[in-house]
Design an enzyme around this catalytic site. Structure first.
Site, PDB file in Angstrom:
ATOM      1  N   GLY A  12       0.786  -1.232   0.000  1.00 16.69           N
ATOM      2  CA  GLY A  12       0.000   0.000   0.000  1.00 16.69           C
ATOM      3  C   GLY A  12       0.815   1.278   0.000  1.00 16.69           C
ATOM      4  CB  SER A  13       4.313   2.184  -0.805  1.00 16.99           C
ATOM      5  OG  SER A  13       4.506   1.831  -2.149  1.00 16.99           O
ATOM      6  CG  ASN A  14       1.977   3.257  -5.783  1.00 17.42           C
ATOM      7  OD1 ASN A  14       2.347   4.273  -6.381  1.00 17.42           O
ATOM      8  ND2 ASN A  14       2.635   2.117  -5.860  1.00 17.42           N
ATOM      9  CG  LEU A  85      -1.521  -8.528  -6.931  1.00 13.76           C
ATOM     10  CD1 LEU A  85      -0.693  -9.452  -6.045  1.00 13.76           C
ATOM     11  CD2 LEU A  85      -0.725  -8.125  -8.159  1.00 13.76           C
ATOM     12  CB  ILE A  88     -11.160  -5.131 -13.187  1.00 14.45           C
ATOM     13  CG1 ILE A  88     -10.046  -4.536 -12.310  1.00 14.45           C
ATOM     14  CG2 ILE A  88     -12.463  -4.367 -13.002  1.00 14.45           C
ATOM     15  CD1 ILE A  88     -10.319  -4.578 -10.812  1.00 14.45           C
ATOM     16  CG  ASN A 102      -3.164  -1.256 -12.922  1.00 16.32           C
ATOM     17  OD1 ASN A 102      -3.033  -1.281 -11.698  1.00 16.32           O
ATOM     18  ND2 ASN A 102      -2.457  -2.038 -13.732  1.00 16.32           N
ATOM     19  CG  HIS A 104       2.398  -2.730 -15.414  1.00 20.19           C
ATOM     20  ND1 HIS A 104       1.917  -3.892 -14.868  1.00 20.19           N
ATOM     21  CD2 HIS A 104       3.493  -3.077 -16.130  1.00 20.19           C
ATOM     22  CE1 HIS A 104       2.676  -4.905 -15.250  1.00 20.19           C
ATOM     23  NE2 HIS A 104       3.645  -4.437 -16.020  1.00 20.19           N
ATOM     24  CG  ASP A 145      -0.651  -5.502 -16.711  1.00 16.16           C
ATOM     25  OD1 ASP A 145      -1.182  -4.837 -15.802  1.00 16.16           O
ATOM     26  OD2 ASP A 145       0.038  -6.507 -16.514  1.00 16.16           O
ATOM     27  CD  GLU A 174       4.771   1.988  -9.068  1.00 15.29           C
ATOM     28  OE1 GLU A 174       4.431   1.186  -9.935  1.00 15.29           O
ATOM     29  OE2 GLU A 174       4.825   1.686  -7.858  1.00 15.29           O
TER      30      GLU A 174
HETATM   31  C1  GRF Z   1       3.357  -1.115  -7.597  1.00  8.77           C
HETATM   32  O1  GRF Z   1       4.652  -1.304  -8.070  1.00  8.77           O
HETATM   33  C2  GRF Z   1       2.386  -1.017  -8.741  1.00  8.77           C
HETATM   34  O2  GRF Z   1       2.943  -0.547  -9.916  1.00  8.77           O
HETATM   35  C3  GRF Z   1       1.953  -2.444  -8.953  1.00  8.77           C
HETATM   36  O3  GRF Z   1       1.914  -2.983  -7.667  1.00  8.77           O
HETATM   37  C4  GRF Z   1       2.857  -2.319  -6.826  1.00  8.77           C
HETATM   38  C5  GRF Z   1       2.146  -1.957  -5.568  1.00  8.77           C
HETATM   39  O4  GRF Z   1       3.018  -1.489  -4.595  1.00  8.77           O
HETATM   40  N1  GRF Z   1       0.720  -2.506  -9.697  1.00  8.77           N
HETATM   41  P1  GRF Z   1       2.451  -0.839  -3.269  1.00  8.77           P
HETATM   42  O5  GRF Z   1       1.542  -1.846  -2.600  1.00  8.77           O
HETATM   43  O6  GRF Z   1       1.712   0.395  -3.655  1.00  8.77           O
HETATM   44  O7  GRF Z   1       3.652  -0.539  -2.446  1.00  8.77           O
END
Ligand code: GRF
Length: 190
Positions: A12-14, A85, A88, A102, A104, A145, A174
């Site tokens: 969940g870093s994004n 993951l 959808i 999304n 990627h 993708d 990202e």
């Molecule tokens: C990211 O690298 C994103 O591009 C991919 O999954 C990863 C998720 O990372 N779809 P995080 O959970 O947001 O750290």
């Protein structure tokens, strides 16, 4: 006020960066996080930001209503996948046309498709001696993708890079760009 739902399965870093970016945003709100994996880091990310996190049931998602009524009830305008993951379902894509995106961790169409996620991507990029990698933000369609590309950004690969160091570079890209791209998209929509 446009409402965003973040779907995530992992650390969940994004999600964290997106939530941080839109905290107290004048017009855009992160309304909820949806997660399909018990114990995923993103559950704590949502909790510490005070954002409701809902667990998605696999049968309901794939054989039931695909969360469509739930998202409509919460007036969701944009579904943001951030490390989600599961594929959808078509019914969700049709209910939110051009409103599911999304990110990627590679330059699509290269290194995309089923099974291409996480470290596997960065290992393949390095095995192929690519000189650049990067990120792709794209609309979600019924193939992994595959949907129309919204944004790409590259990073250089050094001879000394490892899958871990490349993953770190890509994650930084990202975090820097995804929130801003989401904001721009919503500003165009509304
Ligand atoms: C990211 O690298 C994103 O591009 C991919 O999954 C990863 C998720 O990372 N779809 P995080 O959970 O947001 O750290």
């Amino acid at each position: 006020m446009p409402n965003i739902a973040i779907f995530a399965s992992g650390a969940g870093s994004n999600a964290r960066e997106i939530i941080r970016y839109f905290h107290q945003h004048p017009t855009i709100k992160i309304s909820l996080v949806a997660c399909n994996k018990a114990g995923a880091g993103v559950i704590d990310v949502a909790a510490s930001a005070g954002i409701p996190c809902f667990m998605i049931n696999k049968d309901e998602f794939f054989k039931g209503d695909a969360c469509v009524p739930f998202l409509k009830q919460h007036n969701i305008d944009l579904v943001v996948l951030a490390g989600f993951l599961w594929k959808i379902p078509l019914s969700l894509i049709e209910a939110f046309p051009h409103k599911i995106i999304n990110i990627h961790p590679a330059l699509l169409p290269a290194y995309g498709g089923k099974g291409m996620y996480g470290e596997k991507i960065h290992e393949s990029v390095l095995l192929n001696n690519d000189k650049q990698s990067g990120i792709t933000v794209h609309y979600v369609d019924e193939l992994y993708d595959h949907g129309q590309v919204i944004f790409q950004k590259t990073c250089d690969i050094e001879d000394t890079d490892t899958p871990d160091s490349l993953a770190e570079k890509v994650h930084q890209l990202e975090h820097r760009h995804y929130p801003r791209i989401i904001e721009e998209l919503l500003q165009k929509m509304f």
